[in-house]
Design an enzyme around this catalytic site. Structure first.
Site, PDB file in Angstrom:
ATOM      1  N   SER A   8       0.844  -1.235  -0.136  1.00 48.82           N
ATOM      2  CA  SER A   8       0.033  -0.009  -0.051  1.00 48.82           C
ATOM      3  C   SER A   8       0.974   1.087  -0.017  1.00 48.82           C
ATOM      4  O   SER A   8       2.034   1.062   0.446  1.00 48.82           O
ATOM      5  CB  SER A   8      -0.767   0.088   1.166  1.00 48.82           C
ATOM      6  OG  SER A   8      -1.559   1.314   1.271  1.00 48.82           O
TER       7      SER A   8
ATOM      8  N   TYR B  63      -1.773  -1.229  10.407  1.00 47.60           N
ATOM      9  CA  TYR B  63      -1.936  -1.493   9.125  1.00 47.60           C
ATOM     10  C   TYR B  63      -0.626  -0.986   8.103  1.00 47.60           C
ATOM     11  O   TYR B  63      -0.221  -1.665   7.280  1.00 47.60           O
ATOM     12  CB  TYR B  63      -2.955  -0.689   8.453  1.00 47.60           C
ATOM     13  CG  TYR B  63      -3.450  -0.928   7.069  1.00 47.60           C
ATOM     14  CD1 TYR B  63      -4.094  -2.146   6.559  1.00 47.60           C
ATOM     15  CD2 TYR B  63      -2.895  -0.039   5.979  1.00 47.60           C
ATOM     16  CE1 TYR B  63      -4.425  -2.163   5.219  1.00 47.60           C
ATOM     17  CE2 TYR B  63      -3.148  -0.192   4.627  1.00 47.60           C
ATOM     18  CZ  TYR B  63      -3.965  -1.507   4.129  1.00 47.60           C
ATOM     19  OH  TYR B  63      -4.485  -1.750   2.948  1.00 47.60           O
TER      20      TYR B  63
END
Length: 264
Positions: free
Chosen positions: A139, A153
């Site tokens: 990401s 995350y």
């Protein structure tokens, strides 16, 4: 015989898009996820639309032994894994203390341990046959400081990015291509599941969003070109370049300011 790709988290979003992209390039596909009904529909679509073999196995990467189970499923088909897309993932809102540690353990197993184990299981065969493709879906968040509320995350995605770089170097002399795909905001079910859709949409300009199909196409092309990292989309490329040179204190302040705006 056609090549075969194993794709995790293929019931929606980027994983589903990857299944279509690989099938459109003549690959047979094995897709996995937790929602069997969606997997059944996807493999039926792929078989009819692209004329390739498609199989599914409903499985949960949070369970120990699932990576081996997936590889054994492919072996039972009389095939081997020529390509691997580690896409399965999710967000864990409510903060670090707001979740019990069992939830964090499960999160780390799905986003970090399972992709690592799957790569370890399939890489020897790829090296032996002198062909392989591995895409780890990370990401743009891997370039950012971790934000409060979803504390693990960004660190998990940063791990996938660095892991991919190391594996890229280790495997490249064997015609095995390893890439980390680092998308930014992508139209998918991700923010619906975390309950952040409304806040994110209201505070993020439309030009920062990409479609899952576009992200998957760029990821496929990056893997074929053997690029260690792919940041899809011009805005995301610019942001990743800026974030690399910003001092950590500045990045932390940017994240803090953005969160305050969202909360208002």
């Amino acid at each position: 015989m056609r090549r075969l790709v194993l794709i995790t988290g293929a019931t929606s979003g980027i994983g589903l898009a990857f299944a279509r992209v690989y099938a459109s390039h003549g690959w047979d596909v094995v897709v996995t996820g937790r929602r069997q009904e969606r997997l059944e529909k996807l493999v039926e679509e792929i078989r009819l639309r692209f004329g390739v073999e498609a199989h599914f196995i409903a499985a949960d990467l949070a369970e120990a032994g699932t990576p081996q189970k997936l590889v054994d499923f492919v072996t039972a088909l009389g095939r081997k894994v020529d390509g691997l897309v580690n896409n399965a993932g999710y967000g864990l809102p409510e903060g670090f203390v707001g979740n019990d540690f069992a939830a964090h353990e499960t999160f780390m197993r799905v986003l970090m341990q399972a992709p690592t184990e799957l790569a370890h299981l399939v890489l020897p065969g790829m090296i032996e046959q002198k062909f392989g493709r591995i895409i780890n879906v990370a990401s743009l968040a891997s370039y950012l400081p971790a934000s409060p509320g979803d504390t693990l995350y960004a660190p998990a995605k940063a791990y996938l990015t660095r892991f991919s770089q190391g594996l890229h170097l280790e495997a490249r002399d064997h015609n095995v291509h390893v890439s980390a795909l680092c998308p930014g905001y992508t139209y998918s079910e991700f923010h619906d599941v975390t309950g952040s859709r409304r806040i994110i949409s209201q505070n993020t300009p439309e030009w920062m969003w990409m479609g899952a199909d576009e992200v998957a196409r760029e990821g496929y092309q990056a893997a074929e070109a053997n690029r260690a990292i792919c940041v899809p989309g011009a805005p995301n490329k610019f942001l990743s370049a800026v974030l690399k040179i910003l001092p950590d204190d500045w990045s932390l302040e940017l994240i803090s300011n953005q969160l305050r705006r969202m909360m208002r």
